[in-house]
Write a protein that holds these residues in place. Structure first.
Motif, short mmCIF file in Angstrom:
data_model
loop_
_atom_site.label_atom_id
_atom_site.label_comp_id
_atom_site.label_asym_id
_atom_site.label_seq_id
_atom_site.Cartn_x
_atom_site.Cartn_y
_atom_site.Cartn_z
N ARG A 28 0.80 -1.28 0.19
CA ARG A 28 -0.07 -0.12 -0.09
C ARG A 28 0.84 1.29 0.17
NH1 ARG A 28 -5.61 -0.58 1.57
NH2 ARG A 28 -5.94 -2.74 2.43
N GLN A 29 1.98 1.30 0.80
CA GLN A 29 2.94 2.25 0.91
C GLN A 29 3.52 2.60 -0.66
OE1 GLN A 29 5.79 2.11 3.97
NE2 GLN A 29 6.79 3.67 3.31
N TYR A 30 3.87 1.60 -1.15
CA TYR A 30 4.50 1.80 -2.51
C TYR A 30 3.54 2.22 -3.46
CZ TYR A 30 6.84 0.22 -6.97
OH TYR A 30 7.42 0.50 -8.19
N ALA A 31 2.15 1.73 -3.51
CA ALA A 31 1.14 2.08 -4.34
C ALA A 31 0.96 3.67 -4.18
CB ALA A 31 -0.19 1.49 -4.07
N ASP A 32 0.92 4.16 -2.96
CA ASP A 32 0.73 5.62 -2.65
C ASP A 32 2.02 6.34 -3.36
OD1 ASP A 32 -1.59 5.04 -1.61
OD2 ASP A 32 -0.82 5.42 0.63
N LEU A 33 3.14 5.73 -3.12
CA LEU A 33 4.41 6.67 -3.80
C LEU A 33 4.39 6.64 -5.15
CD1 LEU A 33 7.15 7.65 -2.85
CD2 LEU A 33 8.04 5.29 -3.22
N LEU A 34 3.87 5.46 -5.88
CA LEU A 34 3.76 5.75 -7.23
C LEU A 34 2.65 6.61 -7.79
CD1 LEU A 34 3.71 1.75 -8.19
CD2 LEU A 34 5.69 3.61 -8.69
N ALA A 35 1.45 6.58 -6.91
CA ALA A 35 0.38 7.57 -7.33
C ALA A 35 0.60 9.04 -7.00
CB ALA A 35 -0.92 7.18 -6.62
N THR A 36 1.53 9.20 -6.15
CA THR A 36 1.92 10.79 -5.99
C THR A 36 3.48 11.12 -6.80
OG1 THR A 36 3.08 9.90 -3.78
CG2 THR A 36 0.71 10.76 -3.86
N ALA A 61 3.26 -9.02 -8.82
CA ALA A 61 3.22 -9.73 -7.75
C ALA A 61 2.93 -11.23 -8.10
CB ALA A 61 2.29 -9.29 -6.59
N ALA A 62 2.08 -11.27 -8.85
CA ALA A 62 1.84 -12.67 -9.48
C ALA A 62 2.88 -13.60 -10.04
CB ALA A 62 0.63 -12.87 -10.41
N MET A 63 3.77 -12.81 -10.62
CA MET A 63 5.28 -13.48 -11.11
C MET A 63 5.82 -14.10 -10.12
SD MET A 63 6.83 -10.43 -13.41
CE MET A 63 7.97 -11.62 -14.15
N ALA A 64 5.71 -13.70 -8.78
CA ALA A 64 6.38 -14.32 -7.62
C ALA A 64 6.14 -16.10 -7.49
CB ALA A 64 6.12 -13.82 -6.14
N GLY A 81 10.00 0.69 -10.95
CA GLY A 81 10.23 -0.69 -9.94
C GLY A 81 9.25 -1.61 -10.28
N LEU A 82 8.80 -1.79 -11.35
CA LEU A 82 7.97 -2.89 -11.89
C LEU A 82 8.59 -3.69 -12.85
CD1 LEU A 82 5.07 -0.45 -12.53
CD2 LEU A 82 5.42 -1.88 -10.64
N PRO A 83 9.01 -5.18 -12.63
CA PRO A 83 8.32 -5.78 -11.24
C PRO A 83 9.12 -5.79 -10.14
CG PRO A 83 9.24 -7.30 -12.81
CD PRO A 83 9.44 -6.25 -13.50
N GLY A 84 10.39 -5.15 -10.12
CA GLY A 84 11.51 -5.63 -9.39
C GLY A 84 11.11 -5.24 -7.68
N VAL A 85 10.86 -4.03 -7.40
CA VAL A 85 10.21 -3.59 -6.20
C VAL A 85 8.99 -4.32 -5.56
CG1 VAL A 85 9.32 -1.67 -4.88
CG2 VAL A 85 11.10 -1.21 -6.55
N VAL A 86 8.12 -4.77 -6.51
CA VAL A 86 6.89 -5.52 -6.21
C VAL A 86 7.29 -6.93 -5.62
CG1 VAL A 86 4.60 -6.34 -6.95
CG2 VAL A 86 5.53 -4.32 -7.72
N ARG A 91 8.24 -10.81 -1.66
CA ARG A 91 8.94 -11.91 -1.16
C ARG A 91 10.20 -11.48 -0.35
NH1 ARG A 91 8.84 -16.19 -4.64
NH2 ARG A 91 10.58 -16.85 -3.43
N PRO A 92 10.15 -11.34 0.83
CA PRO A 92 11.36 -11.09 1.62
C PRO A 92 12.45 -11.83 1.68
CG PRO A 92 9.56 -11.62 3.01
CD PRO A 92 8.95 -11.59 1.76
N ASP A 93 12.48 -12.96 1.06
CA ASP A 93 13.33 -14.05 0.81
C ASP A 93 14.11 -13.69 -0.38
OD1 ASP A 93 11.07 -14.74 -0.78
OD2 ASP A 93 12.16 -16.41 -1.39
N LEU A 94 13.99 -12.59 -1.04
CA LEU A 94 14.85 -12.36 -2.52
C LEU A 94 15.60 -11.27 -2.46
CD1 LEU A 94 11.65 -12.57 -4.84
CD2 LEU A 94 12.96 -14.44 -4.29
N THR A 95 16.74 -11.35 -3.02
CA THR A 95 17.61 -10.25 -3.27
C THR A 95 17.41 -9.60 -4.73
OG1 THR A 95 19.49 -11.60 -3.69
CG2 THR A 95 19.16 -11.00 -1.67
#
Length: 253
Positions: A28-36, A61-64, A81-86, A91-95
């Motif tokens: 949600r925070q990222y969505a707000d950042l994109l929208a602003t 996110a579905a790509m995960a 940041g699409l899709p990398g940031v998403v 997925r907090p296990d990814l780098t």
């Protein structure tokens, strides 16, 4: 509490909860950042702000589901940041390494990574994909288990840019639209010459998303000598609602 500039539609909440789990507040925070900031700085078209969740966040996110646990991901032409940031949020296990050639986008990405507190797992590299294989940036990015791209470029060009950044046995995951089947048929031989295996079309988010994300998966089967001429890498953006390029917001998504 102030109203969110990019509220999650109630109809999409079940899918968002499944795809992001307890990381949904960060999404949600990222969505707000994109929208602003994303709109103000030209990374997202103004008409896309109300459609960030269904056209951008959820299909990325579905790509995960195609990314193995603990994978090192290289996101080529990351744009906003699409899709990398998403993927890093879901997925907090990814780098994740975000590769983007344009300064204003890399600045946004660097700031977004900091604001989302993803610095330990996400880095930003300014440059084109071919510069990371040959040239002053060579060796700066380790080969990825997975290389992602959300771009309008045909599959032969995407393979030329992205496969050299994957380890042998690693995979290119290209988020595509309605043209996926035609592109696979047209560029199958070229992908093979570039060291890729038979491309496979995957549908991600089936049963969750009204329109599942279409991803072309290509395994890097072998190394090949890359051309010294190189090929220009995707700029990766989510800007204008027209035929997409990079992380753009173009109509097929």
């Amino acid at each position: 509490m102030p109203e969110s500039p990019s509220p999650l539609p109630e109809s999409l909440s079940p899918a968002a909860r499944v795809l992001f789990g307890d990381r949904l507040p960060l999404a949600r925070q990222y969505a707000d950042l994109l929208a602003t900031d994303g709109v103000i700085r030209g990374l997202i078209g103004p008409r896309e702000a109300p459609r960030i969740w269904d056209r951008h966040l959820l299909n990325c996110a579905a790509m995960a589901e195609l990314v193995q646990a603990g994978a090192a991901v290289v996101d080529v032409g990351s744009g906003a940041g699409l899709p990398g940031v998403v993927l890093a949020i879901a997925r907090p296990d990814l780098t994740v390494v975000l590769v983007e050639p344009l300064a204003r986008r890399t600045l946004f990405l660097t700031e977004a990574v900091a604001r989302l507190d993803l610095q330990e797992r996400v880095s930003v590299v300014r440059g084109r994909a071919e510069e990371l294989v040959r040239g002053p940036l060579a060796g700066q990015v380790s080969p990825g288990d997975v290389v992602t791209a959300r771009a309008v470029a045909p599959m032969d060009r995407l393979a030329a840019w992205c496969l050299p950044l994957a380890s042998v046995g690693g995979r290119l995951l290209a988020l595509k639209g309605a043209s996926a089947a035609d592109e696979v048929e047209t560029h199958r031989d070229a992908i093979g010459r570039l060291g890729g295996g038979t491309p496979v079309i995957r549908e991600c988010g089936a049963g969750l998303l009204e329109q599942p994300a279409t991803v072309v998966e290509v395994v890097r089967e072998r190394e090949v000598e890359t051309s010294r001429r190189g090929t220009r890498a995707p700029a990766g953006r989510a800007e204008r609602p027209r035929a997409r390029r990079g992380g753009s917001t173009r109509s097929r998504w």
